[in-house]
Design a protein around this motif. Structure first.
Motif, PDB file in Angstrom:
ATOM      1  N   MET A   1       1.055  -1.164  -0.002  1.00  0.00           N
ATOM      2  CA  MET A   1      -0.064   0.172  -0.063  1.00  0.00           C
ATOM      3  C   MET A   1       1.194   1.300  -0.101  1.00  0.00           C
ATOM      4  O   MET A   1       0.309   1.987  -0.016  1.00  0.00           O
ATOM      5  N   GLN A   2       2.140   0.728   0.188  1.00  0.00           N
ATOM      6  CA  GLN A   2       2.892   2.349   0.534  1.00  0.00           C
ATOM      7  C   GLN A   2       3.382   2.714  -0.739  1.00  0.00           C
ATOM      8  O   GLN A   2       3.694   3.960  -1.233  1.00  0.00           O
ATOM      9  N   LEU A  66       7.217  15.952  -5.757  1.00  0.00           N
ATOM     10  CA  LEU A  66       8.082  14.859  -6.845  1.00  0.00           C
ATOM     11  C   LEU A  66       9.627  14.760  -5.733  1.00  0.00           C
ATOM     12  O   LEU A  66      10.426  13.779  -6.042  1.00  0.00           O
ATOM     13  N   ALA A  67      10.103  15.777  -5.846  1.00  0.00           N
ATOM     14  CA  ALA A  67      11.190  15.692  -5.419  1.00  0.00           C
ATOM     15  C   ALA A  67      11.482  15.035  -4.054  1.00  0.00           C
ATOM     16  O   ALA A  67      12.109  14.194  -3.463  1.00  0.00           O
ATOM     17  N   MET A  68      10.584  15.480  -3.048  1.00  0.00           N
ATOM     18  CA  MET A  68      10.389  14.949  -1.983  1.00  0.00           C
ATOM     19  C   MET A  68      10.058  13.192  -1.995  1.00  0.00           C
ATOM     20  O   MET A  68      10.786  12.695  -0.364  1.00  0.00           O
ATOM     21  N   PHE A  72      13.581  11.848   1.127  1.00  0.00           N
ATOM     22  CA  PHE A  72      12.678  11.833   1.804  1.00  0.00           C
ATOM     23  C   PHE A  72      12.579   9.996   2.305  1.00  0.00           C
ATOM     24  O   PHE A  72      11.995   9.410   1.122  1.00  0.00           O
ATOM     25  N   THR A  73      12.344   9.198   2.953  1.00  0.00           N
ATOM     26  CA  THR A  73      11.734   8.032   3.219  1.00  0.00           C
ATOM     27  C   THR A  73      11.501   8.729   5.107  1.00  0.00           C
ATOM     28  O   THR A  73      11.462   9.125   5.633  1.00  0.00           O
ATOM     29  N   ILE A  79       5.356  12.907   6.841  1.00  0.00           N
ATOM     30  CA  ILE A  79       5.148  14.416   7.235  1.00  0.00           C
ATOM     31  C   ILE A  79       4.726  15.736   6.318  1.00  0.00           C
ATOM     32  O   ILE A  79       3.692  16.094   6.582  1.00  0.00           O
ATOM     33  N   ILE A  80       5.840  15.722   5.731  1.00  0.00           N
ATOM     34  CA  ILE A  80       6.063  16.683   4.565  1.00  0.00           C
ATOM     35  C   ILE A  80       4.807  16.048   3.622  1.00  0.00           C
ATOM     36  O   ILE A  80       3.707  17.222   2.922  1.00  0.00           O
TER      37      ILE A  80
END
Length: 123
Positions: A1-2, A66-68, A72-73, A79-80
Motif C-alpha cells: 500500500m505504501q 516529486l523531489a520530496m 526523503f523516507t 510528515i511532508i
C-alpha cells in the motif's frame, strides 16, 4: 500500500505540473475553458502575466512534491506529504470559493484521497 500511496501523491504532483503547463503555455481558448474564465480576460496581457506567474507556483509545487518523494523516507516523508496534501486541499478550497467550484473536485479531491492514503497506509 505504501507504493500505491506514493503513486497517488505523485499523481497530485503531476497534476500540478500539468496545470502549470496550461497556465503558462496553453492557447487562450484552452485556458479560458480549463479555468472557466472569459476568453477576453485570458487574452488580456495582464491576465497572461498573472496566469504565467501562477503557473510557476503550480509547477514548483509539483516538482517539490516529486523531489520530496525521491529524497526523503520514513516519518520525515510522511510528515511532508501530509503538510503538502493539506496545503493543496486548502488552496483548492480557496480556489473553489473565489474562482470556480470545480477546483475542489479537480485539485482538492485527488489531494484528499492521497492524504487519506498517507494517513492510513504509509508507515
Amino acid at each position: 500500500m505504501q507504493i500505491l500511496t506514493l503513486f497517488l501523491v505523485a499523481l497530485v504532483a503531476l497534476e500540478h505540473i500539468g496545470i502549470a503547463a496550461l497556465e503558462m503555455f496553453a492557447k487562450p481558448e484552452q485556458q479560458a475553458k480549463a479555468f472557466d474564465m472569459p476568453l477576453d480576460f485570458v487574452k488580456n496581457d495582464h491576465a497572461k502575466v498573472a496566469l504565467a506567474n501562477q503557473g510557476i507556483y503550480n509547477g514548483a509545487l509539483g516538482l517539490l512534491i516529486l523531489a520530496m518523494i525521491l529524497f526523503f523516507t520514513g516519518t520525515t516523508l510522511k510528515i511532508i506529504m501530509i503538510l503538502l496534501m493539506l496545503y493543496v486541499i486548502i488552496v483548492a478550497i480557496y480556489g473553489a470559493m473565489t474562482a470556480t467550484r470545480k477546483i475542489i473536485f479537480l485539485q482538492g479531491l485527488p489531494a484528499l484521497i492521497a492524504l487519506v492514503f498517507v494517513l492510513f497506509f504509509y508507515r
